[in-house]
Scaffold this active site. Structure first.
Site, PDB file in Angstrom:
ATOM      1  N   CYS A  71      33.230  91.743  56.056  1.00  0.00           N
ATOM      2  CA  CYS A  71      32.765  93.519  55.624  1.00  0.00           C
ATOM      3  C   CYS A  71      33.503  94.515  55.421  1.00  0.00           C
ATOM      4  CB  CYS A  71      31.451  93.653  56.902  1.00  0.00           C
ATOM      5  SG  CYS A  71      30.640  95.159  56.922  1.00  0.00           S
ATOM      6  N   HIS A 163      29.477  89.037  45.179  1.00  0.00           N
ATOM      7  CA  HIS A 163      28.387  90.241  44.531  1.00  0.00           C
ATOM      8  C   HIS A 163      27.934  90.698  43.200  1.00  0.00           C
ATOM      9  CE1 HIS A 163      29.601  93.187  48.138  1.00  0.00           C
ATOM     10  NE2 HIS A 163      30.638  91.888  48.637  1.00  0.00           N
ATOM     11  N   GLU A 213      21.972  94.579  50.612  1.00  0.00           N
ATOM     12  CA  GLU A 213      22.958  93.968  51.082  1.00  0.00           C
ATOM     13  C   GLU A 213      22.517  92.531  51.452  1.00  0.00           C
ATOM     14  OE1 GLU A 213      26.827  94.784  53.893  1.00  0.00           O
ATOM     15  OE2 GLU A 213      25.956  96.157  53.537  1.00  0.00           O
ATOM     16  N   CYS A 222      28.265  99.754  51.525  1.00  0.00           N
ATOM     17  CA  CYS A 222      28.940  98.358  52.244  1.00  0.00           C
ATOM     18  C   CYS A 222      29.973  98.418  51.298  1.00  0.00           C
ATOM     19  CB  CYS A 222      28.486  97.266  51.157  1.00  0.00           C
ATOM     20  SG  CYS A 222      29.017  95.735  50.935  1.00  0.00           S
ATOM     21  N   GLY A 225      30.983  95.770  49.180  1.00  0.00           N
ATOM     22  CA  GLY A 225      30.248  96.213  47.807  1.00  0.00           C
ATOM     23  C   GLY A 225      31.063  97.562  47.026  1.00  0.00           C
TER      24      GLY A 225
END
Length: 282
Positions: A71, A163, A213, A222, A225
């Protein structure tokens, strides 16, 4: 259990210093503390632990109890925490994750408090089998998926976690992220599910993005992301390999996919919200 609440661009987690605390069931704890009515309230749980291969180790759990590989917003908060608390007080901090060891440069204010942090996120993974995504071609820049009678074109990238990015023509601020995101997250093309990004092109050096998410739902930001979105924009000739500012619901991140080493660098803030004691089962 002592905890610290932190966020990066509104992407908020409960952080536990496992140099001092012990957590026996992080999956169950993540569900409990993430609840915004009966718990502390967060996008998940992050454990900060000792490491044999880096300065420290990060484990990150979603509100549904599932563990994620990486993350980007959380890792900036981890670096700020260990720097400010004097656990690892160095201008460059290394953090072990399930997506490998990440290197974070700490930028401080006049009081030597970490303000913004630059994370070397490594090279984006675009081979279909490693994202992973089931597709006939690799890299995947034209995966056509449909939901609710509408078709979307996805580019698939892994930043240590999977992703799928789609560029939409309308105002992303008004887009129905939940309606479409929860369908695409569990699409059969994604063996490990996927984080879904909906992006609007403002200019070649500015994007707007909202994210659904995996295991969490829509969040205000994110990090991985955002990196995946810029990588997808570069792959599709939308953005140059220069710093790109991405507007998120919770703030802005600056992302650069460097030509020199092929790595993506993410710069953004990390902030404390509050600290406290949790009395539930850990």
């Amino acid at each position: 259990m002592r905890f610290t609440k932190m966020h990066g661009c509104g992407n908020d987690y409960v952080y536990v210093n496992c140099f001092e605390e012990s957590v026996s069931s992080p999956q169950q704890l993540a569900k409990a503390v993430s609840d915004r009515h009966f718990g502390i309230g967060s996008d998940g749980l992050v454990l900060i632990l000792p490491s044999d291969t880096a300065d420290c180790r990060m484990r990150m759990f979603n509100p549904d109890g599932s563990e994620s590989e990486m993350c980007g917003n959380a890792i900036r908060c981890v670096a700020k925490y260990v720097y400010d608390k004097g656990i690892i007080h160095k201008p460059v901090v290394t953090v072990e994750t399930l997506a490998g060891i990440k290197i974070i440069e700490v930028h401080t204010d006049e009081n030597d408090i970490a303000q913004t942090l630059t994370v070397d996120m490594g090279a984006p993974v675009i081979e279909a089998g490693e994202v992973p995504v089931i597709a006939e071609t690799s890299p995947v820049t034209d995966l056509m998926l449909s939901a609710w009678g509408r078709e979307f074109r996805f580019t698939c990238v892994s930043m240590g976690n999977p992703h799928a990015v789609t560029f939409i023509s309308e105002n992303v601020s008004e887009f129905e992220v939940e309606k479409y995101g929860k369908v695409f997250e569990c699409d059969e093309h994604f063996p490990r599910r996927a984080n879904i990004e909906f992006a609007e092109i403002v200019s070649p050096e500015r994007l707007k993005m909202r994210v659904w998410e995996r295991g969490t739902g829509e969040t205000l930001a994110c990090g991985t992301g955002t990196c995946a979105t810029v990588a997808a924009a570069c792959l599709n000739g939308i953005c140059p390999r220069k710093p790109v500012t991405v507007e998120l619901l919770g703030g802005e991140l600056v992302i650069e996919w460097k030509e020199s080493d092929g790595h993506i660098y993410m710069t953004g803030p990390a902030e404390y919200t509050f600290e406290g004691d949790y009395y539930g089962k850990v």
